[in-house]
Design an enzyme around this catalytic site. Structure first.
Site, PDB file in Angstrom:
ATOM      1  N   ARG A 161      28.291  -5.633 -55.609  1.00  0.00           N
ATOM      2  CA  ARG A 161      29.553  -4.857 -55.550  1.00  0.00           C
ATOM      3  C   ARG A 161      29.947  -4.435 -54.135  1.00  0.00           C
ATOM      4  NH1 ARG A 161      29.335  -6.967 -59.566  1.00  0.00           N
ATOM      5  NH2 ARG A 161      29.715  -6.199 -61.665  1.00  0.00           N
ATOM      6  N   SER A 210      34.273  -0.302 -64.846  1.00  0.00           N
ATOM      7  CA  SER A 210      33.029   0.489 -64.838  1.00  0.00           C
ATOM      8  C   SER A 210      33.113   1.552 -63.755  1.00  0.00           C
ATOM      9  CB  SER A 210      31.820  -0.393 -64.532  1.00  0.00           C
ATOM     10  OG  SER A 210      31.645  -1.303 -65.562  1.00  0.00           O
ATOM     11  N   GLU A 279      31.380   3.078 -58.570  1.00  0.00           N
ATOM     12  CA  GLU A 279      31.979   1.762 -58.316  1.00  0.00           C
ATOM     13  C   GLU A 279      33.488   1.920 -58.088  1.00  0.00           C
ATOM     14  OE1 GLU A 279      30.614  -1.446 -60.821  1.00  0.00           O
ATOM     15  OE2 GLU A 279      32.559  -2.436 -60.711  1.00  0.00           O
TER      16      GLU A 279
HETATM   17  C1  LIG Z   1      39.325  -3.477 -68.148  1.00  0.00           C
HETATM   18  C2  LIG Z   1      38.660  -3.694 -66.807  1.00  0.00           C
HETATM   19  C3  LIG Z   1      37.551  -4.530 -66.718  1.00  0.00           C
HETATM   20  C4  LIG Z   1      36.917  -4.736 -65.491  1.00  0.00           C
HETATM   21  N1  LIG Z   1      35.831  -5.542 -65.454  1.00  0.00           N
HETATM   22  C5  LIG Z   1      35.194  -5.749 -64.276  1.00  0.00           C
HETATM   23  C6  LIG Z   1      34.044  -6.610 -64.192  1.00  0.00           C
HETATM   24  O1  LIG Z   1      33.604  -7.200 -65.174  1.00  0.00           O
HETATM   25  N2  LIG Z   1      33.452  -6.764 -62.986  1.00  0.00           N
HETATM   26  C7  LIG Z   1      33.903  -6.148 -61.853  1.00  0.00           C
HETATM   27  O2  LIG Z   1      33.334  -6.352 -60.778  1.00  0.00           O
HETATM   28  N3  LIG Z   1      34.991  -5.338 -61.897  1.00  0.00           N
HETATM   29  C8  LIG Z   1      35.639  -5.128 -63.061  1.00  0.00           C
HETATM   30  N4  LIG Z   1      36.750  -4.321 -63.109  1.00  0.00           N
HETATM   31  C9  LIG Z   1      37.201  -3.630 -61.877  1.00  0.00           C
HETATM   32  C10 LIG Z   1      38.257  -4.399 -61.081  1.00  0.00           C
HETATM   33  O3  LIG Z   1      39.093  -5.168 -61.927  1.00  0.00           O
HETATM   34  C11 LIG Z   1      37.665  -5.299 -60.021  1.00  0.00           C
HETATM   35  O4  LIG Z   1      36.844  -4.596 -59.106  1.00  0.00           O
HETATM   36  C12 LIG Z   1      38.770  -6.029 -59.255  1.00  0.00           C
HETATM   37  O5  LIG Z   1      38.218  -7.070 -58.517  1.00  0.00           O
HETATM   38  C13 LIG Z   1      39.565  -5.107 -58.320  1.00  0.00           C
HETATM   39  O6  LIG Z   1      40.682  -5.829 -57.857  1.00  0.00           O
HETATM   40  P1  LIG Z   1      42.085  -5.088 -57.577  1.00  0.00           P
HETATM   41  O7  LIG Z   1      42.999  -6.086 -56.972  1.00  0.00           O
HETATM   42  O8  LIG Z   1      42.566  -4.419 -58.786  1.00  0.00           O
HETATM   43  O9  LIG Z   1      41.611  -4.040 -56.483  1.00  0.00           O
HETATM   44  P2  LIG Z   1      42.264  -2.601 -56.201  1.00  0.00           P
HETATM   45  O10 LIG Z   1      41.910  -1.667 -57.302  1.00  0.00           O
HETATM   46  O11 LIG Z   1      43.699  -2.742 -55.856  1.00  0.00           O
HETATM   47  O12 LIG Z   1      41.447  -2.198 -54.881  1.00  0.00           O
HETATM   48  C14 LIG Z   1      40.047  -1.986 -54.979  1.00  0.00           C
HETATM   49  C15 LIG Z   1      39.502  -1.819 -53.550  1.00  0.00           C
HETATM   50  O13 LIG Z   1      39.624  -3.045 -52.846  1.00  0.00           O
HETATM   51  C16 LIG Z   1      40.389  -2.854 -51.661  1.00  0.00           C
HETATM   52  N5  LIG Z   1      41.230  -4.044 -51.461  1.00  0.00           N
HETATM   53  C17 LIG Z   1      42.081  -4.614 -52.363  1.00  0.00           C
HETATM   54  N6  LIG Z   1      42.653  -5.716 -51.817  1.00  0.00           N
HETATM   55  C18 LIG Z   1      42.163  -5.809 -50.549  1.00  0.00           C
HETATM   56  C19 LIG Z   1      42.384  -6.725 -49.475  1.00  0.00           C
HETATM   57  N7  LIG Z   1      43.223  -7.757 -49.596  1.00  0.00           N
HETATM   58  N8  LIG Z   1      41.727  -6.528 -48.304  1.00  0.00           N
HETATM   59  C20 LIG Z   1      40.883  -5.471 -48.175  1.00  0.00           C
HETATM   60  N9  LIG Z   1      40.610  -4.590 -49.152  1.00  0.00           N
HETATM   61  C21 LIG Z   1      41.249  -4.755 -50.330  1.00  0.00           C
HETATM   62  C22 LIG Z   1      41.230  -1.595 -51.907  1.00  0.00           C
HETATM   63  O14 LIG Z   1      41.586  -0.971 -50.675  1.00  0.00           O
HETATM   64  C23 LIG Z   1      40.260  -0.770 -52.728  1.00  0.00           C
HETATM   65  O15 LIG Z   1      39.332  -0.131 -51.872  1.00  0.00           O
HETATM   66  C24 LIG Z   1      37.405  -4.100 -64.329  1.00  0.00           C
HETATM   67  C25 LIG Z   1      38.532  -3.272 -64.411  1.00  0.00           C
HETATM   68  C26 LIG Z   1      39.155  -3.064 -65.633  1.00  0.00           C
HETATM   69  C27 LIG Z   1      40.374  -2.182 -65.698  1.00  0.00           C
END
Ligand SMILES: Cc1cc2nc3c(=O)[nH]c(=O)nc-3n(C[C@H](O)[C@H](O)[C@H](O)COP(=O)(O)OP(=O)(O)OC[C@H]3O[C@@H](n4cnc5c(N)ncnc54)[C@H](O)[C@@H]3O)c2cc1C
Length: 285
Positions: A161, A210, A279
């Site tokens: 992570r 999570s 996380e």
């Molecule tokens: C129903 C559900 C299920 C999920 N299941 C999982 C799972 O199985 N495994 C898992 O790992 N996660 C899971 N997640 C969490 C999440 O979806 C992941 O961590 C996902 O990869 C985050 O992507 P995001 O674009 O939504 O990031 P955001 O929420 O928009 O950002 C998360 C972080 O990443 C940074 N960030 C985003 N884009 C960039 C970029 N281009 N450059 C630098 N930093 C950046 C942001 O500043 C922030 O700190 C789940 C979430 C939900 C709601």
């Protein structure tokens, strides 16, 4: 020369995150290409303004009061290019579209990300993983922007992570190396993983995934369940009855409700001899 970039002023943060929690943000910019990103970062740097990068907002908990930081959402940097077994992906591409492109081109390896609601940028930043695999296992090069400079890097270091981005780096493009596979098998595996999520997670409810990372020899969700905390509510938030690792929000939830539950779990964990690491990304002003 002044460049015009799409933006939303006084944006309601509830509309930009899967938790549906948050107050207003002063401004969210939506740059569409590298030129706009470079221009925007330099302009904010010159004005000494703090900013936050946002993907799909599926791992983030926004504050209730107005956010002073400027948000740069990379959703529009979403192109996906396929060259043989390599995929070059804009940071804003969502993982559903990436999976569709993989299936269309019979490329296997990323099926475990099907149903993960984030963007490629967020997934790389967090080294998203599921079902025993992690996104960084398939990544071989990143193109980033730091302090307005753009460069690419290989030899990426990552851990559980924690993606390969260094402090201040914004992911612009990710390059993945996959393998040729059978289209039908890829599609089947994607759907099997999605079904597993639907069966075990509060999929479709408002959450940020999570809340805590797995420990070296413990799984927070399992312990939270054993301690009888499932279903516990504070304000508009609840520890999911379906999966104790998730906090779900309903209606008028506030960051303070989610934080109160998170802190309570952390307190119980500490009393039982465990340190839980968060996380989800908690944004304060
Ligand atoms: C129903 C559900 C299920 C999920 N299941 C999982 C799972 O199985 N495994 C898992 O790992 N996660 C899971 N997640 C969490 C999440 O979806 C992941 O961590 C996902 O990869 C985050 O992507 P995001 O674009 O939504 O990031 P955001 O929420 O928009 O950002 C998360 C972080 O990443 C940074 N960030 C985003 N884009 C960039 C970029 N281009 N450059 C630098 N930093 C950046 C942001 O500043 C922030 O700190 C789940 C979430 C939900 C709601």
């Amino acid at each position: 020369m002044k460049i015009k970039i799409k933006k939303v002023k006084n944006a309601d943060l509830k509309n930009y995150c899967s938790f549906k929690i948050g107050g207003r943000a002063k401004c969210i910019y939506f740059p569409e290409n590298i030129g706009q990103i470079k221009y925007l970062i330099n302009a904010l740097k010159n004005k000494n303004k703090e900013y936050l990068i946002l993907g799909n907002g599926t791992n983030i908990l926004f504050p209730d009061k107005k956010l002073k930081k400027i948000i740069i959402c990379l959703k529009k940097l979403n192109e996906i290019q396929i060259n043989g077994e390599e995929i070059v992906c804009g940071a804003g591409a969502n993982l559903f579209n990436l999976n569709s492109a993989c299936a269309q081109n019979s490329l296997e390896g990323l099926e475990f990300t099907y149903g993960l609601p984030g963007s490629v940028g967020g997934a790389v930043a967090m080294n998203a993983g599921a079902f025993g695999d992690e996104i960084c296992n398939h990544l071989f090069e990143i193109v980033v922007c730091k302090d307005g400079e753009i460069y690419s890097r290989q030899n990426l270091k990552f851990r559980y992570r924690k993606g390969p981005l260094e402090k201040g780096e914004i992911l612009l493009f990710a390059k993945f190396k996959l393998k040729k596979g059978e289209k039908q098998k890829i599609i089947q595996l994607q759907h099997d993983f999605l079904q597993k999520r639907r069966d075990t997670q509060p999929y479709g409810e408002c959450s940020a995934g999570s809340v805590f990372k797995r420990g070296e020899n413990f799984i927070p969700a399992k312990l939270i369940d054993e301690w009888g905390l499932k279903g516990l509510k504070i304000g508009g938030c609840e520890i999911s009855k379906k999966h104790a690792g998730f906090i779900v929000s309903a209606g008028k939830a506030r960051q303070s409700d989610a934080l109160a539950l998170i802190e309570l779990i952390e307190w119980v964990a500490k009393a039982k001899g465990y340190i839980f690491e968060r996380e989800i990304v908690v944004v304060t002003n």
